[in-house]
Design a protein around this motif. Sequence first.
Motif, short mmCIF file in Angstrom:
data_model
loop_
_atom_site.label_atom_id
_atom_site.label_comp_id
_atom_site.label_asym_id
_atom_site.label_seq_id
_atom_site.Cartn_x
_atom_site.Cartn_y
_atom_site.Cartn_z
N UNK A 311 -22.90 -1.79 10.16
CA UNK A 311 -22.52 -1.61 11.56
C UNK A 311 -21.00 -1.52 11.64
N UNK A 312 -20.51 -0.52 12.38
CA UNK A 312 -19.08 -0.33 12.56
C UNK A 312 -18.73 -0.42 14.04
N UNK A 313 -17.52 -0.86 14.33
CA UNK A 313 -17.11 -1.09 15.71
C UNK A 313 -16.43 0.15 16.29
N UNK A 314 -17.23 1.16 16.57
CA UNK A 314 -16.72 2.35 17.26
C UNK A 314 -17.92 3.06 17.87
N UNK A 315 -17.69 4.09 18.64
CA UNK A 315 -18.77 4.82 19.27
C UNK A 315 -19.73 5.35 18.20
N UNK A 316 -21.00 5.14 18.43
CA UNK A 316 -22.07 5.49 17.49
C UNK A 316 -21.96 4.71 16.18
N UNK A 317 -21.28 3.55 16.23
CA UNK A 317 -21.12 2.74 15.02
C UNK A 317 -22.39 2.04 14.59
N UNK A 318 -23.44 2.12 15.42
CA UNK A 318 -24.73 1.53 15.06
C UNK A 318 -25.65 2.51 14.33
N UNK A 319 -25.24 3.76 14.24
CA UNK A 319 -26.15 4.79 13.72
C UNK A 319 -26.66 4.46 12.32
N UNK A 320 -25.80 3.87 11.48
CA UNK A 320 -26.18 3.61 10.10
C UNK A 320 -27.29 2.58 9.98
N UNK A 321 -27.42 1.71 10.98
CA UNK A 321 -28.48 0.71 10.93
C UNK A 321 -29.67 1.09 11.81
N UNK A 322 -29.63 2.29 12.37
CA UNK A 322 -30.72 2.78 13.24
C UNK A 322 -31.16 4.18 12.81
N UNK A 323 -31.50 4.38 11.53
CA UNK A 323 -31.77 5.73 11.04
C UNK A 323 -33.17 6.21 11.40
N UNK A 324 -33.39 7.53 11.31
CA UNK A 324 -34.75 8.05 11.46
C UNK A 324 -35.61 7.67 10.26
N UNK A 325 -36.90 7.51 10.51
CA UNK A 325 -37.88 7.21 9.47
C UNK A 325 -38.74 8.45 9.20
N UNK A 326 -39.37 8.51 8.04
CA UNK A 326 -40.29 9.62 7.80
C UNK A 326 -41.48 9.58 8.76
N UNK A 327 -42.22 10.65 8.80
CA UNK A 327 -43.35 10.75 9.73
C UNK A 327 -44.40 9.68 9.48
N UNK A 328 -44.54 9.25 8.25
CA UNK A 328 -45.50 8.20 7.91
C UNK A 328 -45.01 7.49 6.66
N UNK A 329 -45.62 6.37 6.29
CA UNK A 329 -45.13 5.60 5.15
C UNK A 329 -45.13 6.36 3.83
N UNK A 330 -45.95 7.39 3.74
CA UNK A 330 -45.98 8.17 2.51
C UNK A 330 -44.67 8.87 2.22
N UNK A 331 -43.81 9.00 3.22
CA UNK A 331 -42.52 9.66 3.02
C UNK A 331 -41.41 8.73 2.58
N UNK A 332 -41.71 7.45 2.38
CA UNK A 332 -40.68 6.50 1.94
C UNK A 332 -40.32 6.74 0.47
N UNK A 333 -39.07 6.49 0.15
CA UNK A 333 -38.63 6.62 -1.24
C UNK A 333 -39.23 5.49 -2.09
N UNK A 334 -39.53 5.76 -3.35
CA UNK A 334 -40.16 4.74 -4.19
C UNK A 334 -39.28 3.54 -4.51
N UNK A 335 -37.95 3.67 -4.36
CA UNK A 335 -37.08 2.56 -4.76
C UNK A 335 -37.30 1.32 -3.89
N UNK A 336 -37.89 1.49 -2.70
CA UNK A 336 -38.09 0.35 -1.81
C UNK A 336 -39.30 -0.49 -2.13
N UNK A 337 -40.16 -0.02 -3.04
CA UNK A 337 -41.43 -0.72 -3.30
C UNK A 337 -41.25 -2.17 -3.73
N UNK A 338 -40.35 -2.51 -4.66
CA UNK A 338 -40.21 -3.92 -5.05
C UNK A 338 -39.81 -4.83 -3.89
N UNK A 339 -38.94 -4.34 -3.02
CA UNK A 339 -38.53 -5.16 -1.87
C UNK A 339 -39.69 -5.32 -0.90
#
Length: 432
Positions: A311-339
Amino acid sequence: MSDWIDHAVWWQVYPLGFVGAEREALPAGTPPVHRLGQLQAWLDYLLELGCSGLALGPVFASGSHGYDTVDHFRVDPRLGDDGDLDALIGACRERGIRVLLDGVFNHVGRDFEVFRRAEAGDPDARRWFRWHGDEPEVFEGHGLLVALDHGEPAVQEHVGAVMRHWLGRGVDGWRLDAAYQVPHAFWRAVLPGVRDAFPDAWFVGEVIHGDYAAAVAESGLDSVTQYELWKAIWSALNDRNFWELAHAVERHSAMLASFVPLTFLGNHDVTRIASRLDRPEHLGHALAVLLTLGGVPTVYAGDEQAFTGVKEEHEFGDDAVRPPFPADPGGLAPFGAPTRELHQRLIGLRRRHLPGLAHARTTVVHLTNTTIALRSTGPDVALVTLLSTDDEPQHFPDALHGPVLTGSHGEDGDDGEDALLVPPHGWRILGG
């Protein structure tokens, strides 16, 4: 209030970001874009994670980020319309998922219809807002967010009507944005009428600093956000200073005598936990604290996939923590599986010990700069959480013995190893 909240684990979503909506409101006359239904593809994922509730960020018509509301009774056209929200609530109900809405009742956007009338000179509309001469008071310096006058009966009636309207459409409760800016007397005036109509509803206020227990007692809210614990968790891990965490845990445990706080490691307003922690292997430590302490825990969507974002303190500074998600869970990258699997493991452990763990009191039973042991006890539950940020293996006191339930190496049950010998930068949860 119903006891359903004692079983709740929320998955929090910021809808406008999640579905990739435009930053600004659609031009007048533009048909709604039916995006809110995308969330239905994620409901089974929510349940598989172990969560039981969907906490939605702003869904009402607004000028930009959702917190500059222009109509509390209309779904933001960038998300769709009433039918889309009704369908999402219905899909949640079919699965037994509770729904929490975000109510922004401290301020509104400048295109809010009553404010437009106030600017045009309507004296009745003008009473809805606080003024400095001819200029409206704004929220924390944000010129587009005009502050409501919470002493005005018409404002109280409006907010009560909004709450009842959407509870009547099937939601289960409200997160009250910027509740720390709203006089406690306002909630005391509004909530009784809402509770009379919907006695099972749950109300949690966004409160950042101050006396949380007093805020609950004086406002009549059910809960507030536990920012103090959030900060202590990541700060203690980064600084290798468990004395800070010990202090926060003791204060947190005392709060449970009067209310059950909303706990979290991340939300739409703060840097993601994966970016906040200096060492990635300390995520398990943070989760172990969150999920073995009393409270109502929340997982911010994406944190369970190791999403990063500052999070950054400027206009649209929240964008990095509010990203778009894929249409369904199948579109997630595999690196997140362990977490994700780590979250499933620890949420699963928590759910096996609910509702007792929601009200558990926690004591610090061992403490050094780099090691801490927390004993959480409640009805029919006793857990001991061992945490180490030391570079060497650490042996905890013999008095803390118990069966290994899980840990940083996925331990499950007593495998004959010394349960009290925690590896470097490791953690372990024992049956108490």
